[in-house]
Write a protein that holds these residues in place. Structure first.
Motif, PDB file in Angstrom:
ATOM      1  N   SER A 206      49.849 -12.863  34.641  1.00  0.00           N
ATOM      2  CA  SER A 206      50.667 -11.963  35.556  1.00  0.00           C
ATOM      3  C   SER A 206      51.730 -11.116  35.010  1.00  0.00           C
ATOM      4  O   SER A 206      52.443 -10.557  35.581  1.00  0.00           O
ATOM      5  CB  SER A 206      51.330 -13.137  36.838  1.00  0.00           C
ATOM      6  N   MET A 207      51.664 -11.262  33.828  1.00  0.00           N
ATOM      7  CA  MET A 207      52.857 -10.478  32.852  1.00  0.00           C
ATOM      8  C   MET A 207      52.281  -8.951  32.775  1.00  0.00           C
ATOM      9  O   MET A 207      53.168  -8.045  32.398  1.00  0.00           O
ATOM     10  CB  MET A 207      52.978 -11.234  31.517  1.00  0.00           C
ATOM     11  N   ARG A 394      58.190 -10.738  32.336  1.00  0.00           N
ATOM     12  CA  ARG A 394      58.840 -10.091  33.549  1.00  0.00           C
ATOM     13  C   ARG A 394      59.444 -11.375  34.417  1.00  0.00           C
ATOM     14  O   ARG A 394      58.856 -12.439  34.725  1.00  0.00           O
ATOM     15  CB  ARG A 394      57.683  -9.729  34.437  1.00  0.00           C
ATOM     16  N   GLU A 396      60.926 -11.742  36.991  1.00  0.00           N
ATOM     17  CA  GLU A 396      60.814 -11.918  38.572  1.00  0.00           C
ATOM     18  C   GLU A 396      59.700 -12.608  38.591  1.00  0.00           C
ATOM     19  O   GLU A 396      59.535 -13.289  39.820  1.00  0.00           O
ATOM     20  CB  GLU A 396      60.508 -10.693  39.168  1.00  0.00           C
ATOM     21  N   VAL A 397      58.638 -13.038  37.772  1.00  0.00           N
ATOM     22  CA  VAL A 397      57.576 -13.981  38.117  1.00  0.00           C
ATOM     23  C   VAL A 397      58.401 -15.393  38.168  1.00  0.00           C
ATOM     24  O   VAL A 397      57.764 -15.980  38.939  1.00  0.00           O
ATOM     25  CB  VAL A 397      56.588 -14.024  36.983  1.00  0.00           C
ATOM     26  N   TYR A 398      59.188 -15.720  37.351  1.00  0.00           N
ATOM     27  CA  TYR A 398      59.965 -16.978  37.450  1.00  0.00           C
ATOM     28  C   TYR A 398      61.034 -16.971  38.502  1.00  0.00           C
ATOM     29  O   TYR A 398      61.437 -18.298  38.722  1.00  0.00           O
ATOM     30  CB  TYR A 398      60.448 -17.397  35.980  1.00  0.00           C
ATOM     31  N   PRO A 400      61.616 -15.212  41.608  1.00  0.00           N
ATOM     32  CA  PRO A 400      61.494 -14.004  42.496  1.00  0.00           C
ATOM     33  C   PRO A 400      62.827 -13.733  43.297  1.00  0.00           C
ATOM     34  O   PRO A 400      62.777 -12.504  44.159  1.00  0.00           O
ATOM     35  CB  PRO A 400      60.388 -14.438  43.335  1.00  0.00           C
TER      36      PRO A 400
END
Length: 449
Positions: A206-207, A394, A396-398, A400
């Motif tokens: 997902s990066m 990113r 925001e993946v960790y 949000p």
């Protein structure tokens, strides 16, 4: 059939080495013990190499003592037999020629040895013919030995390797920048992807590794360079979706479900014209067949080189999906084979190779999840071979719920052989398969120009 060995040449190499010990290092670079056809010659040559490695003189007495001490004299005969071998050399100064003969005949025997297995594989109707040809090409290529060049002083290379290239860059006849990543700030930090370099791009799921690859691909297509993509993770239609989305700045969702975006589909279809025309005019090759070995990838790169006279860029998505050819007992040795093979492709075809890699799951347990060199799977082989290592992160993946990191990404330069390590901040638009430069810096530069 002519016997593929020369007893005279084998004896001459051994005799020359015993007469002139200074030649052992040069001869050992050309011919290995296994290259000798006769078993006693293999034993004697192995003894000579061992003595030279230990810095000991090699004559009839020291070699005889060494073989006797290691229980090997029995396979040679007596000291008298060893003396006969030592006297066999006609002219010691011709030793390099004799070594070339021994090595060439050994290589021919190896080629002959591949025939029974090749014949068996050819007879197997269950194997696709095209795959079979590629496989056999890879096997034959693995037997090729690199040519041995005469050792010269560095000054003899200075003009060709440094002064002339510098003059061409200074005069503007040759670009200093390599292939662009499609990101201005990253290009400035790295000078792009340079010929002969292996660029490893690592990231957790997902990066945006594939989106980053598409970013670099869009830039490469603008340079009219032949590009090979080995997509071992994603099928060709999905790659086309991402490539068209990225070039045309179209949501991937609209390409997957055009009827669900009827309010703007006319606009999106108009934007599709340019990326489709660019793909149509590009020398772009996408292979999505799996499994693939690094030899098969190299064979496809060679096919492109033979067709166009050059290879602009090779992209492999991703390291963990490349099939290992050797029978390695340890997983890391298989990874080393693939990574070293990717680097060899870059050097052989004088083009950058981008290799995507997953990162270890263990980083998820850390409070700070920004990746580092230790997070690369089987990192020692990758660190050794790669010229540039980039990590995608990113936040925001960790996190949000943090509004400050929405749509932002970090490209961490973990290694750069000819530059500094740094972190480049970019805009992440994965819904459009794009990364972009942060607007403030771009606008500031354009206002200054």
């Amino acid at each position: 059939m002519t016997m593929l060995y020369s007893q005279d040449a084998e004896l001459s190499v051994i005799g020359a080495a015993m007469l002139e010990n200074d030649q052992v290092a040069d001869l050992a670079e050309i011919v290995r013990p296994d290259d000798f056809y006769l078993a006693q010659h293999r034993t004697v040559w192995g003894g000579i190499i061992n003595l030279a490695r230990d810095g000991k003189p090699c004559d009839l007495v020291t070699l005889g003592d060494h073989l006797e001490a290691n229980g090997l004299m029995g396979s040679v005969g007596t000291l008298g037999d060893l003396a006969e071998i030592a006297r066999a050399v006609p002219v010691a100064s011709n030793a390099i020629h004799y070594a070339d003969v021994v090595a060439d005949l050994a290589q021919r025997r190896q080629l002959l040895g591949t025939l029974p297995d090749a014949e068996q594989r050819i007879a197997d109707r269950g194997v696709d013919t095209a795959d079979l040809i590629t496989e056999l090409q890879g096997r034959l290529e693995s037997l090729r030995r690199s040519s041995r060049d005469r050792l010269m002083r560095a000054a003899e290379y200075l003009d060709h390797d440094f002064i002339t290239p510098f003059d061409l860059r200074y005069s503007g006849q040759e670009e200093s920048m390599g292939l662009s990543y499609g990101l201005r700030d990253l290009d400035e930090a790295t000078m792009g992807m340079k010929p002969g370099e292996l660029v490893v791009v690592g990231g957790r799921p997902s990066m945006g590794k594939t989106a980053f690859m598409m970013n670099s691909l869009r830039a490469a297509l603008g340079g009219q360079a032949p590009v090979l993509i080995e997509s071992l993770e994603m099928k060709r239609p999905a790659l086309f979706n991402r490539l068209v989305a990225g070039i045309g700045d179209i949501p991937i969702a609209a390409l997957r479900d055009p009827r669900g975006h009827e309010d703007r589909i006319d606009e999106y279809m108009a934007r599709m014209a340019y990326p489709i025309s660019q793909i149509n005019s590009a020398d772009l090759y996408i292979n999505h067949e799996t499994p693939r070995t690094i030899s098969q990838i190299r064979a496809q790169a060679k096919e492109i080189h033979d067709r166009h006279g050059r290879v602009g860029l090779v992209m492999i998505d991703y390291l963990g999906k490349v099939k290992v050819e050797g029978n390695h007992k340890r997983h890391d040795l298989g990874i080393e084979e693939v990574v070293a093979g990717a680097k060899s492709i870059a050097k052989e075809f004088d083009c950058p190779v981008m290799l995507l890699s997953q990162l270890n799951r263990s980083l998820e347990q850390r409070p700070n999840k920004r990746p580092n060199m230790g997070d690369l799977k089987d990192s020692s082989a990758i660190e050794q071979e790669a010229d540039t290592i980039l990590f995608l992160y990113r936040d925001e993946v960790y996190h949000p719920d943090n509004p400050d990191n929405k749509g932002l990404a970090e490209i961490i330069i973990g290694k750069q052989r000819e530059g500094v390590t740094d972190t480049v901040h970019v805009v992440s638009r994965l819904s459009h398969a794009r990364f972009e430069d942060l607007a403030p810096k771009r606008y500031a530069e354009e206002l200054e120009s």
